[in-house]
Design an enzyme around this catalytic site. Structure first.
Site, PDB file in Angstrom:
ATOM      1  N   ASN A  52       1.929  -5.090  -3.248  1.00 25.66           N
ATOM      2  CA  ASN A  52       0.716  -5.383  -2.792  1.00 25.66           C
ATOM      3  C   ASN A  52      -0.267  -4.260  -2.594  1.00 25.66           C
ATOM      4  OD1 ASN A  52      -1.320  -7.448  -2.059  1.00 25.66           O
ATOM      5  ND2 ASN A  52      -0.933  -6.916  -0.143  1.00 25.66           N
ATOM      6  N   ASP A  83     -12.030 -10.748  -0.438  1.00 28.39           N
ATOM      7  CA  ASP A  83     -13.310 -10.782   0.490  1.00 28.39           C
ATOM      8  C   ASP A  83     -14.259  -9.959  -0.164  1.00 28.39           C
ATOM      9  OD1 ASP A  83     -12.465  -8.430   1.590  1.00 28.39           O
ATOM     10  OD2 ASP A  83     -12.388  -9.290   3.576  1.00 28.39           O
ATOM     11  N   GLU A 120       0.719  -1.427   0.056  1.00 29.54           N
ATOM     12  CA  GLU A 120       0.073   0.099   0.025  1.00 29.54           C
ATOM     13  C   GLU A 120       0.799   1.357  -0.079  1.00 29.54           C
ATOM     14  OE1 GLU A 120      -2.566  -0.501   3.379  1.00 29.54           O
ATOM     15  OE2 GLU A 120      -3.367  -2.301   2.748  1.00 29.54           O
ATOM     16  N   GLU A 169      -5.999 -10.859  -1.082  1.00 31.56           N
ATOM     17  CA  GLU A 169      -6.949 -10.926   0.209  1.00 31.56           C
ATOM     18  C   GLU A 169      -8.301 -10.620  -0.183  1.00 31.56           C
ATOM     19  OE1 GLU A 169      -5.618  -7.304   2.384  1.00 31.56           O
ATOM     20  OE2 GLU A 169      -3.212  -7.799   1.978  1.00 31.56           O
ATOM     21  N   HIS A 177     -10.361  -6.432  -1.729  1.00 33.29           N
ATOM     22  CA  HIS A 177     -11.284  -6.236  -0.763  1.00 33.29           C
ATOM     23  C   HIS A 177     -12.515  -5.636  -1.449  1.00 33.29           C
ATOM     24  CE1 HIS A 177      -9.040  -7.545   2.448  1.00 33.29           C
ATOM     25  NE2 HIS A 177      -8.022  -6.638   1.990  1.00 33.29           N
TER      26      HIS A 177
HETATM   27  O1  G3I Z   1      -3.197   0.300  17.157  1.00 29.26           O
HETATM   28  C1  G3I Z   1      -4.163  -0.334  18.283  1.00 29.26           C
HETATM   29  C2  G3I Z   1      -3.520  -0.410  19.451  1.00 29.26           C
HETATM   30  O2  G3I Z   1      -3.172   0.790  19.942  1.00 29.26           O
HETATM   31  C3  G3I Z   1      -4.145  -1.181  20.353  1.00 29.26           C
HETATM   32  O3  G3I Z   1      -3.580  -1.780  21.548  1.00 29.26           O
HETATM   33  C4  G3I Z   1      -4.796  -2.435  19.664  1.00 29.26           C
HETATM   34  C5  G3I Z   1      -5.460  -3.422  20.729  1.00 29.26           C
HETATM   35  O4  G3I Z   1      -6.885  -3.368  20.525  1.00 29.26           O
HETATM   36  O5  G3I Z   1      -5.486  -2.359  18.530  1.00 29.26           O
HETATM   37  C6  G3I Z   1      -4.816  -1.771  17.401  1.00 29.26           C
HETATM   38  O6  G3I Z   1      -5.198  -1.542  16.243  1.00 29.26           O
HETATM   39  C7  G3I Z   1      -5.456  -2.606  15.468  1.00 29.26           C
HETATM   40  C8  G3I Z   1      -4.745  -3.233  14.720  1.00 29.26           C
HETATM   41  O7  G3I Z   1      -5.190  -4.232  13.823  1.00 29.26           O
HETATM   42  C9  G3I Z   1      -3.413  -3.452  14.940  1.00 29.26           C
HETATM   43  O8  G3I Z   1      -3.446  -4.510  15.927  1.00 29.26           O
HETATM   44  C10 G3I Z   1      -6.961  -2.310  14.978  1.00 29.26           C
HETATM   45  O9  G3I Z   1      -7.913  -2.138  15.905  1.00 29.26           O
HETATM   46  C11 G3I Z   1      -7.323  -3.592  14.178  1.00 29.26           C
HETATM   47  O10 G3I Z   1      -8.608  -3.282  13.518  1.00 29.26           O
HETATM   48  C12 G3I Z   1      -6.271  -3.833  13.112  1.00 29.26           C
HETATM   49  O11 G3I Z   1      -6.877  -4.944  12.325  1.00 29.26           O
HETATM   50  C13 G3I Z   1      -6.038  -5.362  11.324  1.00 29.26           C
HETATM   51  C14 G3I Z   1      -5.827  -4.416  10.015  1.00 29.26           C
HETATM   52  O12 G3I Z   1      -5.260  -5.248   8.905  1.00 29.26           O
HETATM   53  C15 G3I Z   1      -5.111  -3.366  10.405  1.00 29.26           C
HETATM   54  O13 G3I Z   1      -4.887  -2.440   9.225  1.00 29.26           O
HETATM   55  C16 G3I Z   1      -7.031  -6.529  10.665  1.00 29.26           C
HETATM   56  O14 G3I Z   1      -7.033  -7.489  11.854  1.00 29.26           O
HETATM   57  C17 G3I Z   1      -6.450  -7.144   9.585  1.00 29.26           C
HETATM   58  O15 G3I Z   1      -7.342  -8.043   8.798  1.00 29.26           O
HETATM   59  C18 G3I Z   1      -6.106  -5.923   8.439  1.00 29.26           C
HETATM   60  O16 G3I Z   1      -5.598  -6.724   7.220  1.00 29.26           O
HETATM   61  C19 G3I Z   1      -5.293  -5.627   6.232  1.00 29.26           C
HETATM   62  C20 G3I Z   1      -3.906  -5.991   5.339  1.00 29.26           C
HETATM   63  O17 G3I Z   1      -3.182  -6.460   6.400  1.00 29.26           O
HETATM   64  C21 G3I Z   1      -3.672  -5.098   4.256  1.00 29.26           C
HETATM   65  N1  G3I Z   1      -4.793  -5.037   3.527  1.00 29.26           N
HETATM   66  C22 G3I Z   1      -6.055  -4.817   4.070  1.00 29.26           C
HETATM   67  C23 G3I Z   1      -6.572  -5.617   5.197  1.00 29.26           C
HETATM   68  C24 G3I Z   1      -7.612  -5.128   5.933  1.00 29.26           C
HETATM   69  O18 G3I Z   1      -7.678  -4.084   6.405  1.00 29.26           O
END
Ligand code: G3I
Length: 391
Positions: A224, A291, A181, A289, A260
């Protein structure tokens, strides 16, 4: 151009899936009766239905949004999840477990536990692994984003990270999302929110590929991104960048579209054309990825038409990849709605995966399976005539 075989698949799939949709999302085709053994039961599994050399993958749920939910870590705690993961897929991608904030939580400490477990699981189950990801603007640890590093230090940090992580899994990762990205939707490099590009300039992207290649010369190294399924400003930006890098001899092997998608928007009908233009540059391509989310009615249960539209998007994405010789890796971002990131990020939307929360297969699952089977049969026919997939 899509070949005739796909037109026939669409009809066959619709016929096959309609009766299963008669109920609702919760209608399990096998519930309450013993299903007659399928004449080709082996090919009931996505991985077995696929043409030779074509891998079907999924993200392995863990970390990220899962940490905010009340269920325990899916990969390590959900036995049914692991069973389906092993049975159905020939490729796995750590959803969060190889991202910087997981694998490199402190400046001088790496935590390989979760990533190791996934790679070992994959090897036990004869699956390949897609590594995700090395240079990204998101999910970087605070020590990095908020650290007070000189440019030379930052460069050394990235080099060491890539060398360490890629080196650890050398020979065990099929494809790496080296740069994730790096452009915004207008096709501009992320010069503000991407710490590496902001602090070190665009040239750091080429260095990341060079360091990754040195650490694992066999891994295929990818760009990607999302919203690059069609031909648009963002995918054009990749197309231009990749040509420059290839001219400079930078070891870039692939371009992948995340996929996505949402039924709220039209299907990107130029996906195949887009993959083909990168293929023509000599790159591998991949869907990494996929969905397909949708707006849920108040009842929370999608209509048959919604399910069918979703199945159609899954199928068309797979068809586009299958139609391009160098697109041999097709990954969905999780398989059960139980662990989807979608409802957490998009209020009112969901049902994005190919199985329900209870692992009931949706029309989308059958659309993928039948499309794979058809492609496999066609490839077998071609092989008999001395032709097959490349790559
Ligand atoms: O940053 C906070 C942190 O401060 C806090 O302690 C923690 C615990 O609640 O949350 C943290 O943020 C989370 C982050 O992952 C890092 O752990 C978000 O709330 C959470 O929603 C996030 O989710 C992931 C997301 O990437 C982040 O961008 C998803 O699980 C994951 O499925 C998603 O995957 C991405 C691919 O890597 C790249 N392409 C898009 C795809 C979907 O967004």
């Amino acid at each position: 151009m899509r070949s005739i075989r796909f037109a026939t698949v669409a009809v066959a799939t619709a016929a096959l899936t309609l009766p299963l949709m008669a109920g609702t999302a919760t209608a399990d085709p096998s519930a309450g009766r013993k299903a007659a053994p399928h004449p080709h039961a082996k090919f009931d599994r996505l991985r077995a239905a696929a043409p030779e050399g074509f891998v079907v993958g999924t993200a392995v749920a863990g970390g990220g949004h899962h940490l905010e939910q009340d269920y325990p870590d899916p990969f390590t705690h959900d036995r049914e999840y692991r069973k389906v993961l092993a049975r159905q897929f020939s490729s796995v991608s750590p959803e969060n477990q190889m991202k910087w904030d997981y694998i490199h939580p402190e400046r001088d400490r790496y935590d390989f536990g979760q990533a190791d477990a996934i790679v070992e699981f994959a090897e036990r189950n004869k699956q390949v692994v897609r590594g995700h990801t090395l240079l990204w603007h998101s999910q970087n640890p605070a020590w990095l984003e908020e650290g007070d590093f000189s440019k030379a230090e930052l460069r050394a940090i990235l080099r060491e990270h890539i060398t360490t992580v890629v080196g650890r899994y050398a020979g065990r990762i099929q494809q790496w999302d080296v740069a994730n990205e790096i452009f915004d939707d207008q096709g501009n490099l992320r010069t503000q929110d991407n710490i590496w590009i902001r602090e070190l300039g665009p040239g750091i992207v080429a260095d990341a590929f060079r360091w990754a290649h040195k650490a694992d010369p066999k891994a295929k190294l990818f760009f990607n991104d999302y919203n690059v399924e069609g031909v648009n400003a963002k995918s054009d930006a990749y197309y231009a960048l990749v040509q420059d890098l290839l001219e400079e001899g930078v070891p870039v092997d692939g371009f992948s579209v995340q996929g996505h998608l949402s039924t709220r928007y039209g299907f990107p009908g130029d996906l195949e054309d887009n993959l083909r233009r990168f293929d023509a540059l000599g790159l591998e391509t991949a869907v990494t990825e996929l969905d397909v989310r949708m707006d849920l009615p108040e009842s929370g249960v999608p209509t048959e038409a919604q399910e069918q539209k979703q199945a159609d998007y899954y199928q068309r994405t797979l068809e586009a990849c299958l139609a391009v010789d160098g697109c041999n890796s097709f990954t969905i971002w999780g398989f059960t709605d139980k662990y989807s990131w979608v409802p957490v990020f998009f209020e009112g939307e969901g049902f994005a995966n190919v199985m329900t929360e209870d692992y009931v297969r949706k029309p989308a699952f059958y659309a993928l399976r039948d499309t794979l089977k058809e492609a496999r049969e066609e490839d077998c026919g071609k092989k008999d005539h001395g032709k097959g997939r490349k790559g």
